[in-house]
Write an enzyme that holds these catalytic residues in place. Sequence first.
Site, mmCIF file in Angstrom:
data_model
loop_
_atom_site.group_PDB
_atom_site.id
_atom_site.type_symbol
_atom_site.label_atom_id
_atom_site.label_comp_id
_atom_site.label_asym_id
_atom_site.label_seq_id
_atom_site.Cartn_x
_atom_site.Cartn_y
_atom_site.Cartn_z
ATOM 1 N N LYS A 13 7.956 12.444 3.740
ATOM 2 C CA LYS A 13 8.314 11.810 4.747
ATOM 3 C C LYS A 13 9.706 11.059 4.763
ATOM 4 O O LYS A 13 10.284 11.315 5.849
ATOM 5 C CB LYS A 13 7.221 10.490 5.079
ATOM 6 C CG LYS A 13 5.786 11.075 5.268
ATOM 7 C CD LYS A 13 4.759 9.749 5.575
ATOM 8 C CE LYS A 13 4.866 8.955 4.319
ATOM 9 N NZ LYS A 13 4.559 9.420 2.907
ATOM 10 N N ARG A 34 -0.488 2.967 8.204
ATOM 11 C CA ARG A 34 -1.439 3.210 7.053
ATOM 12 C C ARG A 34 -2.860 3.005 7.150
ATOM 13 O O ARG A 34 -3.612 3.452 6.357
ATOM 14 C CB ARG A 34 -0.752 2.715 5.881
ATOM 15 C CG ARG A 34 0.172 3.835 5.104
ATOM 16 C CD ARG A 34 0.812 2.925 3.867
ATOM 17 N NE ARG A 34 1.312 3.881 2.707
ATOM 18 C CZ ARG A 34 2.527 4.169 2.480
ATOM 19 N NH1 ARG A 34 3.609 3.693 3.498
ATOM 20 N NH2 ARG A 34 2.880 4.745 1.360
ATOM 21 N N ARG A 86 9.833 12.332 -8.759
ATOM 22 C CA ARG A 86 10.893 11.798 -7.772
ATOM 23 C C ARG A 86 11.968 10.724 -8.504
ATOM 24 O O ARG A 86 11.172 10.084 -9.458
ATOM 25 C CB ARG A 86 10.035 11.088 -6.664
ATOM 26 C CG ARG A 86 10.840 10.243 -5.803
ATOM 27 C CD ARG A 86 10.447 9.703 -4.619
ATOM 28 N NE ARG A 86 9.269 8.776 -4.764
ATOM 29 C CZ ARG A 86 8.519 8.659 -3.767
ATOM 30 N NH1 ARG A 86 8.727 9.111 -2.490
ATOM 31 N NH2 ARG A 86 7.371 8.113 -3.906
ATOM 32 N N ARG A 103 10.596 5.366 -9.546
ATOM 33 C CA ARG A 103 10.042 4.159 -9.048
ATOM 34 C C ARG A 103 8.876 3.533 -9.938
ATOM 35 O O ARG A 103 8.167 4.445 -10.464
ATOM 36 C CB ARG A 103 9.457 4.513 -7.539
ATOM 37 C CG ARG A 103 10.340 4.223 -6.456
ATOM 38 C CD ARG A 103 9.945 4.813 -5.198
ATOM 39 N NE ARG A 103 8.418 4.625 -4.811
ATOM 40 C CZ ARG A 103 8.073 4.898 -3.654
ATOM 41 N NH1 ARG A 103 8.853 5.355 -2.740
ATOM 42 N NH2 ARG A 103 6.792 4.480 -3.252
ATOM 43 N N ARG A 127 -2.726 5.653 -5.711
ATOM 44 C CA ARG A 127 -2.072 5.709 -4.204
ATOM 45 C C ARG A 127 -2.856 6.936 -3.188
ATOM 46 O O ARG A 127 -2.877 6.544 -2.220
ATOM 47 C CB ARG A 127 -0.587 5.920 -4.322
ATOM 48 C CG ARG A 127 -0.130 4.441 -4.709
ATOM 49 C CD ARG A 127 1.545 4.989 -5.311
ATOM 50 N NE ARG A 127 2.345 5.129 -4.184
ATOM 51 C CZ ARG A 127 3.316 6.055 -4.539
ATOM 52 N NH1 ARG A 127 3.657 6.325 -5.732
ATOM 53 N NH2 ARG A 127 4.234 6.325 -3.513
HETATM 54 P P1 ADP Z 1 7.290 10.423 0.907
HETATM 55 O O1 ADP Z 1 8.287 9.600 1.536
HETATM 56 O O2 ADP Z 1 6.436 10.982 1.869
HETATM 57 O O3 ADP Z 1 6.677 9.617 -0.269
HETATM 58 P P2 ADP Z 1 9.675 11.740 -0.209
HETATM 59 O O4 ADP Z 1 10.346 12.289 0.813
HETATM 60 O O5 ADP Z 1 10.072 10.626 -1.052
HETATM 61 O O6 ADP Z 1 8.130 11.332 0.092
HETATM 62 O O7 ADP Z 1 9.427 13.031 -1.264
HETATM 63 C C1 ADP Z 1 8.781 12.710 -2.472
HETATM 64 C C2 ADP Z 1 9.406 13.641 -3.611
HETATM 65 O O8 ADP Z 1 9.326 15.233 -3.160
HETATM 66 C C3 ADP Z 1 10.939 13.362 -3.574
HETATM 67 O O9 ADP Z 1 11.258 13.640 -4.776
HETATM 68 C C4 ADP Z 1 11.515 14.709 -2.711
HETATM 69 O O10 ADP Z 1 12.892 14.902 -3.345
HETATM 70 C C5 ADP Z 1 10.729 15.699 -2.965
HETATM 71 N N1 ADP Z 1 10.510 16.406 -1.893
HETATM 72 C C6 ADP Z 1 10.666 16.176 -0.572
HETATM 73 N N2 ADP Z 1 10.267 17.166 0.199
HETATM 74 C C7 ADP Z 1 10.209 18.368 -0.494
HETATM 75 C C8 ADP Z 1 10.017 19.883 -0.288
HETATM 76 N N3 ADP Z 1 9.808 20.246 0.837
HETATM 77 N N4 ADP Z 1 9.757 20.613 -1.207
HETATM 78 C C9 ADP Z 1 9.758 19.954 -2.695
HETATM 79 N N5 ADP Z 1 9.989 18.732 -2.895
HETATM 80 C C10 ADP Z 1 10.283 17.923 -1.697
HETATM 81 P P1 AMP Z 2 5.990 4.216 0.485
HETATM 82 O O1 AMP Z 2 7.461 3.793 0.063
HETATM 83 O O2 AMP Z 2 5.896 4.509 1.839
HETATM 84 O O3 AMP Z 2 5.450 5.197 -0.461
HETATM 85 O O4 AMP Z 2 5.405 2.728 0.272
HETATM 86 C C1 AMP Z 2 5.322 2.068 -1.215
HETATM 87 C C2 AMP Z 2 4.373 0.987 -1.104
HETATM 88 O O5 AMP Z 2 4.548 0.222 -0.212
HETATM 89 C C3 AMP Z 2 2.707 1.498 -0.950
HETATM 90 O O6 AMP Z 2 2.142 2.032 -2.021
HETATM 91 C C4 AMP Z 2 2.369 0.225 -0.233
HETATM 92 O O7 AMP Z 2 1.996 -0.683 -1.461
HETATM 93 C C5 AMP Z 2 3.393 -0.449 0.262
HETATM 94 N N1 AMP Z 2 3.348 -0.067 1.800
HETATM 95 C C6 AMP Z 2 4.194 0.858 2.465
HETATM 96 N N2 AMP Z 2 4.195 0.854 3.750
HETATM 97 C C7 AMP Z 2 2.880 0.273 3.806
HETATM 98 C C8 AMP Z 2 1.954 -0.073 4.985
HETATM 99 N N3 AMP Z 2 2.149 0.543 6.179
HETATM 100 N N4 AMP Z 2 0.654 -0.993 4.889
HETATM 101 C C9 AMP Z 2 0.598 -1.430 3.592
HETATM 102 N N5 AMP Z 2 1.234 -1.010 2.571
HETATM 103 C C10 AMP Z 2 2.417 -0.393 2.695
#
Ligand code: ADP
Ligand code: AMP
Length: 217
Positions: A13, A88, A127, A160, A171
Amino acid sequence: MKIILLGPPGAGKGTQAKQIADKFKIPHISTGDIFRKNIKEKTVLGIKAKDYIDKGKLVPDDLTVAIVKDRINRDDCKSGFLLDGFPRTVNQADSLNEVLKNMNSRINYVINIDVPRKSLIQRLTGRRVCKSCGASYHIKFNSPKKEGICDVCGGNLVQRDDDDLNTVINRLEVYDKQTAPLIDYYKKSDLLCTVDGDKDVDLVFKDICNTLEKCGR
Ligand code: ADP
Ligand code: AMP
């Protein structure tokens, strides 16, 4: 254009949101990023949110809805925004509808990024994020030019705290129980478009752009 990016943790995302926000010139609003900024700055919100985030739990709806309400009421959101990681829960989605209704507005698109569980775990545990600017990388799929160093700002890359395997598993369970029901929720309101997120970043982005064009709302 008001867009929600839906999908489990690790679906990509944040990665896609940056490109979509650039292309359509709308603000990218990530509740996770807002919480992390507040934790770094040790604000009251950050102190409250940290416990939940460290355990892989959701931050309570009232806190989360309040920050989104405040953010989307700002001037730069007048012509649109992209929500990443919000809503969420069904309760958050209902609250968002209410807030938008009071602004005489509504969501135009909900893009659901679908990725199999095995890839999610690999993506989350691999990541790495920049400590300074927050840019996101992956040790295998999207590695920086110089190991451990951010391409954008030269900052140090770190894992992270909530990307360790145990918290990742929590999660994903939380996602299944509390967030996955939103897929049906938005299907019912005829807003949902699902894209296959188990492809290269650029291909996923192309699919999202095609989907937005096709829906044309
Ligand atoms: P989210 O915001 O949904 O938690 P991220 O955008 O942070 O996900 O992506 C999670 C991990 O996967 C990051 O390390 C990113 O670089 C990697 N990633 C994102 N999109 C792809 C993809 N299409 N193929 C492989 N790895 C990806
Ligand atoms: P993310 O960066 O989207 O993976 O979010 C990291 C963490 O932030 C999640 O695991 C939750 O603990 C908190 N968080 C982010 N967005 C929300 C949401 N919409 N509602 C509740 N908790 C959230």
